[in-house]
Design a protein around this motif. Structure first.
Motif, PDB file in Angstrom:
ATOM      1  N   PHE A 165      -6.625 -32.451 -26.526  1.00 26.31           N
ATOM      2  CA  PHE A 165      -5.961 -31.234 -26.988  1.00 26.31           C
ATOM      3  C   PHE A 165      -5.011 -31.540 -28.144  1.00 26.31           C
ATOM      4  O   PHE A 165      -4.934 -30.764 -29.105  1.00 26.31           O
ATOM      5  N   ASP A 166      -4.305 -32.653 -28.053  1.00 20.71           N
ATOM      6  CA  ASP A 166      -3.417 -33.039 -29.148  1.00 20.71           C
ATOM      7  C   ASP A 166      -4.209 -33.232 -30.440  1.00 20.71           C
ATOM      8  O   ASP A 166      -3.760 -32.853 -31.530  1.00 20.71           O
ATOM      9  N   ALA A 167      -5.403 -33.822 -30.306  1.00 19.84           N
ATOM     10  CA  ALA A 167      -6.223 -34.090 -31.485  1.00 19.84           C
ATOM     11  C   ALA A 167      -6.712 -32.803 -32.144  1.00 19.84           C
ATOM     12  O   ALA A 167      -6.617 -32.646 -33.369  1.00 19.84           O
ATOM     13  N   VAL A 168      -7.250 -31.884 -31.346  1.00 18.91           N
ATOM     14  CA  VAL A 168      -7.813 -30.669 -31.942  1.00 18.91           C
ATOM     15  C   VAL A 168      -6.735 -29.714 -32.444  1.00 18.91           C
ATOM     16  O   VAL A 168      -7.000 -28.847 -33.284  1.00 18.91           O
ATOM     17  N   LEU A 169      -5.517 -29.873 -31.959  1.00 19.32           N
ATOM     18  CA  LEU A 169      -4.415 -29.041 -32.434  1.00 19.32           C
ATOM     19  C   LEU A 169      -3.655 -29.680 -33.593  1.00 19.32           C
ATOM     20  O   LEU A 169      -2.779 -29.045 -34.188  1.00 19.32           O
ATOM     21  N   GLY A 170      -4.002 -30.921 -33.894  1.00 14.66           N
ATOM     22  CA  GLY A 170      -3.292 -31.643 -34.943  1.00 14.66           C
ATOM     23  C   GLY A 170      -3.751 -31.253 -36.337  1.00 14.66           C
ATOM     24  O   GLY A 170      -4.857 -30.720 -36.536  1.00 14.66           O
ATOM     25  N   ALA A 171      -2.923 -31.561 -37.306  1.00 11.47           N
ATOM     26  CA  ALA A 171      -3.218 -31.197 -38.698  1.00 11.47           C
ATOM     27  C   ALA A 171      -4.430 -31.950 -39.244  1.00 11.47           C
ATOM     28  O   ALA A 171      -5.097 -31.479 -40.176  1.00 11.47           O
ATOM     29  N   ALA A 172      -4.737 -33.107 -38.675  1.00 11.15           N
ATOM     30  CA  ALA A 172      -5.837 -33.927 -39.184  1.00 11.15           C
ATOM     31  C   ALA A 172      -7.212 -33.465 -38.686  1.00 11.15           C
ATOM     32  O   ALA A 172      -8.242 -33.929 -39.185  1.00 11.15           O
ATOM     33  N   TRP A 173      -7.248 -32.551 -37.721  1.00 10.32           N
ATOM     34  CA  TRP A 173      -8.527 -32.100 -37.153  1.00 10.32           C
ATOM     35  C   TRP A 173      -9.314 -31.322 -38.200  1.00 10.32           C
ATOM     36  O   TRP A 173      -8.814 -30.354 -38.789  1.00 10.32           O
ATOM     37  N   GLN A 174     -10.572 -31.722 -38.426  1.00  7.11           N
ATOM     38  CA  GLN A 174     -11.410 -31.094 -39.444  1.00  7.11           C
ATOM     39  C   GLN A 174     -12.650 -30.428 -38.859  1.00  7.11           C
ATOM     40  O   GLN A 174     -13.559 -30.054 -39.597  1.00  7.11           O
ATOM     41  N   GLY A 175     -12.679 -30.269 -37.553  1.00  6.11           N
ATOM     42  CA  GLY A 175     -13.837 -29.656 -36.932  1.00  6.11           C
ATOM     43  C   GLY A 175     -13.905 -28.158 -37.186  1.00  6.11           C
ATOM     44  O   GLY A 175     -12.888 -27.492 -37.389  1.00  6.11           O
ATOM     45  N   GLU A 176     -15.135 -27.636 -37.158  1.00  5.55           N
ATOM     46  CA  GLU A 176     -15.339 -26.192 -37.228  1.00  5.55           C
ATOM     47  C   GLU A 176     -14.949 -25.563 -35.898  1.00  5.55           C
ATOM     48  O   GLU A 176     -14.699 -26.272 -34.902  1.00  5.55           O
ATOM     49  N   ALA A 177     -14.949 -24.233 -35.861  1.00  2.00           N
ATOM     50  CA  ALA A 177     -14.569 -23.527 -34.630  1.00  2.00           C
ATOM     51  C   ALA A 177     -15.471 -23.937 -33.464  1.00  2.00           C
ATOM     52  O   ALA A 177     -14.994 -24.153 -32.342  1.00  2.00           O
ATOM     53  N   ASP A 179     -17.011 -26.727 -33.049  1.00  2.00           N
ATOM     54  CA  ASP A 179     -16.669 -28.093 -32.635  1.00  2.00           C
ATOM     55  C   ASP A 179     -15.441 -28.085 -31.725  1.00  2.00           C
ATOM     56  O   ASP A 179     -15.402 -28.808 -30.721  1.00  2.00           O
ATOM     57  N   THR A 180     -14.472 -27.267 -32.082  1.00  2.00           N
ATOM     58  CA  THR A 180     -13.247 -27.179 -31.282  1.00  2.00           C
ATOM     59  C   THR A 180     -13.552 -26.653 -29.884  1.00  2.00           C
ATOM     60  O   THR A 180     -13.045 -27.182 -28.884  1.00  2.00           O
ATOM     61  N   VAL A 181     -14.391 -25.626 -29.817  1.00  2.00           N
ATOM     62  CA  VAL A 181     -14.759 -25.051 -28.520  1.00  2.00           C
ATOM     63  C   VAL A 181     -15.514 -26.066 -27.673  1.00  2.00           C
ATOM     64  O   VAL A 181     -15.219 -26.260 -26.487  1.00  2.00           O
ATOM     65  N   ASP A 182     -16.484 -26.738 -28.279  1.00  2.00           N
ATOM     66  CA  ASP A 182     -17.290 -27.717 -27.541  1.00  2.00           C
ATOM     67  C   ASP A 182     -16.422 -28.855 -27.000  1.00  2.00           C
ATOM     68  O   ASP A 182     -16.552 -29.260 -25.835  1.00  2.00           O
ATOM     69  N   VAL A 183     -15.558 -29.380 -27.837  1.00  2.00           N
ATOM     70  CA  VAL A 183     -14.707 -30.500 -27.434  1.00  2.00           C
ATOM     71  C   VAL A 183     -13.747 -30.069 -26.327  1.00  2.00           C
ATOM     72  O   VAL A 183     -13.527 -30.804 -25.351  1.00  2.00           O
ATOM     73  N   THR A 184     -13.180 -28.884 -26.474  1.00  2.00           N
ATOM     74  CA  THR A 184     -12.251 -28.381 -25.454  1.00  2.00           C
ATOM     75  C   THR A 184     -12.947 -28.197 -24.118  1.00  2.00           C
ATOM     76  O   THR A 184     -12.420 -28.588 -23.060  1.00  2.00           O
ATOM     77  N   LEU A 185     -14.133 -27.586 -24.152  1.00  2.00           N
ATOM     78  CA  LEU A 185     -14.894 -27.398 -22.914  1.00  2.00           C
ATOM     79  C   LEU A 185     -15.269 -28.738 -22.290  1.00  2.00           C
ATOM     80  O   LEU A 185     -15.122 -28.935 -21.079  1.00  2.00           O
ATOM     81  N   ALA A 186     -15.757 -29.641 -23.117  1.00  2.00           N
ATOM     82  CA  ALA A 186     -16.199 -30.941 -22.598  1.00  2.00           C
ATOM     83  C   ALA A 186     -15.050 -31.692 -21.947  1.00  2.00           C
ATOM     84  O   ALA A 186     -15.209 -32.291 -20.871  1.00  2.00           O
ATOM     85  N   SER A 187     -13.899 -31.662 -22.587  1.00  2.00           N
ATOM     86  CA  SER A 187     -12.740 -32.350 -22.016  1.00  2.00           C
ATOM     87  C   SER A 187     -12.347 -31.724 -20.678  1.00  2.00           C
ATOM     88  O   SER A 187     -12.028 -32.433 -19.716  1.00  2.00           O
TER      89      SER A 187
END
Length: 218
Positions: A165-177, A179-187
């Protein structure tokens, strides 16, 4: 009749271990499919989930029949009550493994997770596999020392979950929407898998010593 009753109780415990072993295999395959983008393995997990569901339903029928016909007391009653609650959690763990596999299948031939987070998810997957194996061992042995080992693993998975969650909310995250949903669900799936394992372990603790988990613990 007493001999039949004791055989039924043994069967309840044996079926729990059987389902737990299948869940262990499911999470092994699901995390490999997820991390390696292996669509055939993902489809295998999805297809095999029906067997876990059927075995859990059959166990519930057996346990309810014992309650109705045998009217167990003391530890015998705890065995049956625990089995009913544990089978539901094992079935849910199988579903979560299926969800992880479905993510792999949906994103094939691409990988679900961006490169920056692949090591994190590889570790989460390994820990889920380990906690599943320890759960099977706990159900077979009722050795409560294993519960403490499982708690340590769960703590680490929680740490990794937070880091995602820290990664996808960080300024360096470059994923598309997506990607964010998939990563959040997977975690969340990885974290919930371990949570269900801990919940089952606490119910085994109740079986062994009669102490029911406090609200929010079981």
């Amino acid at each position: 009749m007493r001999e039949v009753f004791q055989q039924e109780l043994r069967e309840v415990q044996e079926r729990l271990i059987e389902i737990s072993k299948l869940v262990e295999v499911a999470i092994q395959k699901a995390t490999k499919a997820f991390n390696d983008s292996d669509v055939s393995m993902a489809e295998s997990v999805i297809a095999d989930d029906a067997k876990i569901d059927a075995l859990a339903a059959g166990l519930d029928e057996l346990a309810i029949g014992i309650l109705a016909l045998q009217q167990p007391v003391a530890r015998d009653l705890r065995v049956v009550v625990t089995a009913l609650r544990v089978s539901a959690s094992l079935e849910r763990m199988g579903d979560i493994a299926e969800h992880i596999a479905q993510l792999a299948r949906y994103r094939y031939p691409d990988k679900v997770v961006k490169k920056v987070l692949r090591a994190t998810f590889a570790e989460m997957g390994e820990l889920d596999v380990t906690v599943a194996a320890k759960l099977t061992e706990l159900l077979a042995t009722e050795n409560l020392e294993i519960l403490e080992q499982m708690r340590d693993i769960d703590d680490r998975i929680d740490e990794l979950h937070v880091s995602v969650f820290d990664a996808v909310l960080g300024a360096a995250w470059q994923g598309e929407a997506v990607d964010t949903v998939d990563v959040t669900l997977a975690s969340r799936y990885h974290e919930r898998f371990a949570d269900h394992a801990i919940s089952i372990a606490k119910k085994v603790q109740y079986l062994v010593n009669g102490d029911w988990p406090a609200p929010g613990e079981g």
